[in-house]
Design an enzyme around this catalytic site. Structure first.
Site, PDB file in Angstrom:
ATOM      1  N   LYS A 236       0.760  -1.068  -0.106  1.00 23.26           N
ATOM      2  CA  LYS A 236      -0.002  -0.044  -0.044  1.00 23.26           C
ATOM      3  C   LYS A 236       0.720   1.319  -0.053  1.00 23.26           C
ATOM      4  O   LYS A 236       0.921   2.054   0.975  1.00 23.26           O
ATOM      5  CB  LYS A 236      -0.668  -0.142   1.275  1.00 23.26           C
ATOM      6  CG  LYS A 236      -2.141   0.929   1.294  1.00 23.26           C
ATOM      7  CD  LYS A 236      -3.252   0.511  -0.003  1.00 23.26           C
ATOM      8  CE  LYS A 236      -4.203   1.806   0.389  1.00 23.26           C
ATOM      9  NZ  LYS A 236      -4.948   1.615  -0.630  1.00 23.26           N
TER      10      LYS A 236
ATOM     11  N   ASP B 128      -2.367 -12.217   5.370  1.00 24.15           N
ATOM     12  CA  ASP B 128      -3.509 -12.994   5.962  1.00 24.15           C
ATOM     13  C   ASP B 128      -4.760 -13.009   5.152  1.00 24.15           C
ATOM     14  O   ASP B 128      -5.543 -13.812   5.236  1.00 24.15           O
ATOM     15  CB  ASP B 128      -3.802 -12.217   7.334  1.00 24.15           C
ATOM     16  CG  ASP B 128      -4.570 -12.694   8.356  1.00 24.15           C
ATOM     17  OD1 ASP B 128      -4.978 -14.165   8.076  1.00 24.15           O
ATOM     18  OD2 ASP B 128      -4.699 -12.485   9.599  1.00 24.15           O
TER      19      ASP B 128
END
Ligand code: NAD
Length: 352
Positions: free
Chosen positions: A186, A242
């Site tokens: 990000k 995850d």
């Protein structure tokens, strides 16, 4: 080659037994030693990760793990819960790289929630960093603000060394597959991600044969359900991985089919199906053993360097699916419904 075999709880013993039958059928000199872990470890010695089990795991070249957990252990204090065994093994063995392939066998394409043409033939690998990031960064906590309200905070952190070593795992895995690596971050918003991207680009210079691309995590979440077949290997941090690895596992539609590996810096690893101990079906000979058998194949490939044997096991799994064998979780009308043992025996037979 010594393998620590940790069946654990619930369906663990049933599915591990089938993977061991497959391993024993290969012409390899494997030393297989079993030890209790999880609830079974607690029952045996009052600790989900008994000292003798941890010692065996440290000595072994690889660990084949079933699953842990069970309703009877739910009231124990957190430190004694079966799931602590996995966290303990990760920590003590330095297992920082989690590899999760998501593969859709042509015969099972209709099990996915997505259209069969979107997922048929899918074969991607998600590599998640497992020991850093916001899950472990300090400081963290909940504090009182001057105006009396509470504030929660966590710290996202990655050191250059941590990024570098997971990037190497990504590039090396890509070299063994389709030679494409997508690094997910990000970087448009986060400093940690900017460093992640810079370091991955630096490491990429050592791998001129791998095509490196970068994608923001929000776009990746979308692309995974839009055109998942565009990916080969994805490498990402702990929190993004995850979420993305769970999303990718659902592309395949069947929790009983998906293996995983958690590796240290020397490719020693712990291999386990992604599903849990399934106490609702334990002892009924209905659990799908294929995720565990495919985990054993990953172990042969990544820790034991037996690529030929790994190919044989994966080909045998494809064969039994092609021949119509199905456990209850992947059953469709017209197929041959089999139990855990019969599915394992079919894979052994298909090894030839
Ligand atoms: P689960 O993965 O055990 O089961 C979810 C559902 O999938 C159940 O309906 C189960 O019957 C089914 N299922 C799972 N594996 C299957 C297989 N091989 N074949 C056919 N069906 C299968 O998740 P859960 O029910 O949320 O958790 C049960 C226990 O497992 C809990 O104690 C949990 O903490 C533990 N757990 C352990 C691990 C691990 O050992 N790595 C991972 C996840 C959950």
């Amino acid at each position: 080659m010594k393998i620590a075999v940790l069946p654990g709880d619930g369906i663990g013993a049933e599915i591990i037994a089938q993977a061991l039958n497959v391993l024993k059928r290969l012409d390899l000199s494997l030393e297989l030693e079993e030890a209790p872990v999880g609830g079974a470890g607690y029952d045996a010695s009052g600790d989900p990760l008994p000292e003798a089990t941890l010692r065996l795991a440290k000595e072994a070249d690889a660990i084949l793990f079933g699953a842990v957990g069970g309703w009877q252990y739910d009231q124990l204090p957190r430190a004694k819960r079966p799931e602590q065994a996995i966290l303990g093994l990760r920590k003590h063995l330095g297992l920082f790289a989690n590899l999760r392939p998501a593969q859709v066998y042509a015969e099972l394409a209709s099990a996915s929630a997505l259209k069969p043409e979107v997922v048929a033939g899918l074969d991607i690998l998600i590599i998640r960093e497992l020991t850093g990031d916001i899950y472990f960064g300090q400081p963290r906590g909940i504090q009182k603000l001057a105006d009396g309200q509470r504030e929660g905070f966590d710290t996202m952190r990655y050191s250059e060394g941590e990024i570098r070593r997971i990037a190497h795992v990504g590039f090396q895995a890509a070299l063994k597959r389709g030679r494409k690596l997508c690094s997910v971050d990000k970087a448009n918003v986060l400093e940690t991600s900017q460093l992640w991207r810079d370091v991955v680009i630096e490491v990429g210079k050592e791998y001129p044969d791998v095509e490196l691309s970068h994608m923001y995590v929000d776009n990746c979440a979308m692309q995974l359900v839009r055109t998942p077949k565009q990916f080969d290997v994805i490498v990402t941090g702990n929190m993004f991985g995850d979420i993305l690895s769970d999303e990718a596992s659902m592309l395949t539609g069947s929790i009983g089919m998906l293996p995983s590996a958690s590796l240290d810096a020397n490719n020693k690893g712990l291999y386990e199906p992604i599903h849990g101990s399934a106490p609702d079906i334990a002892g009924k000979d209905v659990a799908n053993p294929l995720a565990t058998i495919l985990s054993a194949a990953m172990m042969l490939r990544y820790s034991l360097h037996q690529a030929g044997a790994a190919d044989r096991v994966e080909a045998a799994v494809k064969r039994v699916l092609k021949d119509g064998y199905r456990t209850a979780d992947i059953f469709e009308a017209g197929a041959k419904k089999v139990g855990t043992k019969e599915m394992g025996a079919a894979v052994v037979a298909a090894l030839g």
